[in-house]
Design an enzyme around this catalytic site. Structure first.
Site, short mmCIF file in Angstrom:
data_model
loop_
_atom_site.label_atom_id
_atom_site.label_comp_id
_atom_site.label_asym_id
_atom_site.label_seq_id
_atom_site.Cartn_x
_atom_site.Cartn_y
_atom_site.Cartn_z
N HIS A 1 -10.49 -16.99 15.58
CA HIS A 1 -9.43 -17.83 15.01
C HIS A 1 -8.80 -17.15 13.80
O HIS A 1 -9.51 -16.55 13.00
CB HIS A 1 -10.03 -19.14 14.49
CG HIS A 1 -10.33 -20.17 15.52
ND1 HIS A 1 -11.39 -20.08 16.38
CD2 HIS A 1 -9.71 -21.35 15.79
CE1 HIS A 1 -11.42 -21.18 17.14
NE2 HIS A 1 -10.42 -21.96 16.82
N ASN B 1 -16.42 -11.64 12.68
CA ASN B 1 -16.05 -13.06 12.84
C ASN B 1 -17.15 -14.00 12.36
O ASN B 1 -16.92 -14.92 11.59
CB ASN B 1 -15.74 -13.32 14.31
CG ASN B 1 -15.31 -14.76 14.58
OD1 ASN B 1 -14.61 -15.36 13.79
ND2 ASN B 1 -15.77 -15.30 15.69
N ASP C 1 -0.68 -5.67 -2.89
CA ASP C 1 0.17 -4.47 -2.76
C ASP C 1 -0.36 -3.51 -1.70
O ASP C 1 0.41 -2.96 -0.90
CB ASP C 1 0.24 -3.72 -4.10
CG ASP C 1 1.25 -4.32 -5.07
OD1 ASP C 1 2.12 -5.09 -4.62
OD2 ASP C 1 1.16 -4.01 -6.27
N GLU D 1 0.42 -4.88 1.67
CA GLU D 1 1.86 -4.74 1.93
C GLU D 1 2.20 -3.29 2.33
O GLU D 1 3.02 -3.06 3.22
CB GLU D 1 2.67 -5.16 0.70
CG GLU D 1 2.63 -6.66 0.45
CD GLU D 1 3.54 -7.11 -0.67
OE1 GLU D 1 3.87 -6.28 -1.56
OE2 GLU D 1 3.93 -8.30 -0.69
N ASP E 1 6.28 -8.24 3.23
CA ASP E 1 6.40 -8.72 1.85
C ASP E 1 5.68 -10.06 1.79
O ASP E 1 6.23 -11.09 2.19
CB ASP E 1 7.85 -8.85 1.42
CG ASP E 1 7.99 -9.30 -0.03
OD1 ASP E 1 6.95 -9.44 -0.72
OD2 ASP E 1 9.13 -9.53 -0.48
N GLN F 1 5.26 -11.86 -8.62
CA GLN F 1 4.66 -11.08 -7.53
C GLN F 1 4.18 -9.72 -8.01
O GLN F 1 3.08 -9.29 -7.67
CB GLN F 1 5.70 -10.81 -6.42
CG GLN F 1 5.89 -11.92 -5.42
CD GLN F 1 6.84 -11.48 -4.30
OE1 GLN F 1 6.47 -10.67 -3.46
NE2 GLN F 1 8.03 -12.01 -4.32
N GLU G 1 0.32 -9.13 -7.35
CA GLU G 1 0.04 -8.34 -6.16
C GLU G 1 -0.65 -7.02 -6.48
O GLU G 1 -1.21 -6.36 -5.60
CB GLU G 1 1.33 -8.13 -5.36
CG GLU G 1 1.84 -9.47 -4.80
CD GLU G 1 3.09 -9.34 -3.95
OE1 GLU G 1 3.71 -8.26 -3.96
OE2 GLU G 1 3.43 -10.35 -3.29
MN MN Z 1 5.14 -9.56 -2.01
#
Ligand code: MN
Ligand code: MN
Length: 281
Positions: free
Chosen positions: A119, A150, A249, A252, A258, A268, A272
């Site tokens: 899940h 999991n 970060d 990302e 983003d 952010q 981040e």
């Molecule tokens: Mn971001």
């Protein structure tokens, strides 16, 4: 004498009455508020592209990747408003809301693969009703996840999220994956079900922790707790999720997404870059 006392007390009553009028009205019961599952943003700009297809359900929102047969990411709000007594439905099934021509993963596609039907939005995060719980068993909410990831590492992180809710918080959770190839209980595989489903190599989660309240996005500040983890989809994973903490970060950079894009950029930037060092249970 009595009259004199009355004259003295009257202004006191008047002042206390005025004070009681200027007090804030009692806040509505925050426990009952189910907020937008995508309040923090749409990490991949999901829309109508078959490999970045936005599916918004009452219980969670996701970007589906038809080419991979798995979600790119799933996003959901978690608070006491979502938690109740509904038992686990265990009704794994194809998601027939997908458009014609999309890869529809069946429950049976995972059989014998050595990977769990993992899940994204957990069953135990959606126990408010049988319908809510059942929605988490749609195959669009699943990835092929190494059983030890999991059932141990991920399970303890999911449990910690609900502990944070018990402690008076509400959360925004975004889970996703990237890469190709993991090792389950039957060894290393890049795909299962004859190539229909890609096995990701990494599984990540970003958790925004806020004290229960309203206007959630506007309450995210540079000091809001954000927990980001990035784990290997491997049966040799450590049981302890805290060792896999990283920055938003970093996720990302790996995914090109983003995350938390609805939070003002300057907030952010600070949030981040951090790696969480808070409690883990
Ligand atoms: Mn971001
Ligand atoms: Mn809220």
């Amino acid at each position: 004498m009595i009259k004199y006392l009355k004259n003295l007390l009257y202004p006191v009553f008047l002042v206390s009455f005025l004070f009681s009028c200027t007090e804030e009205a009692p806040a509505p019961d925050q426990d009952t508020v189910r907020e937008s599952n995508m309040a923090m943003g749409n990490p991949s700009g999901a829309g109508t592209d078959a490999n970045n297809y936005l599916l918004e359900k009452p219980q969670y929102s996701l970007s589906y990747n038809s080419g991979k047969g798995i979600p790119n990411w799933v996003s959901w709000h978690l608070s006491k408003a979502w938690l109740g007594e509904a038992p686990r439905q265990d009704d794994f099934r194809a998601d027939n809301t997908l458009p014609a021509g999309f890869t529809k993963v069946l429950n049976s596609d995972y059989t014998g693969s050595g990977f769990d039907r993992g899940h994204n939005c957990p069953s135990a995060d959606r126990t408010g009703s049988e319908a809510d719980n059942s929605a988490t068993f749609l195959m669009t909410n699943m990835i092929p996840q190494a059983p030890n990831n999991n059932q141990r590492t991920w399970a303890s992180l999911e449990s910690y999220c609900r502990t944070l809710v018990d402690q008076g918080n509400e959360l925004y959770v975004i889970m996703g994956n990237y890469g190709r190839g993991g090792d389950g209980s039957n060894g290393q595989k890049e795909t299962i079900a004859s190539g229909k489903i890609t096995v990701p190599s990494r599984i990540w989660k970003v958790i925004v922790v806020l004290p229960l309240g309203t206007n959630d996005v506007s309450r995210v500040t540079a000091s809001t707790r954000v927990i980001a983890v990035d784990t290997p989809n491997s049966n040799s994973i450590s049981n302890d999720w805290d060792g896999y903490r990283t920055s938003v970060d970093a996720i990302e950079t790996k995914t090109g997404y983003d995350l938390l894009s609805n939070v003002p950029a300057q907030v952010q930037n600070i949030l981040e870059a951090k790696v969480d060092t808070g409690p883990t249970q």
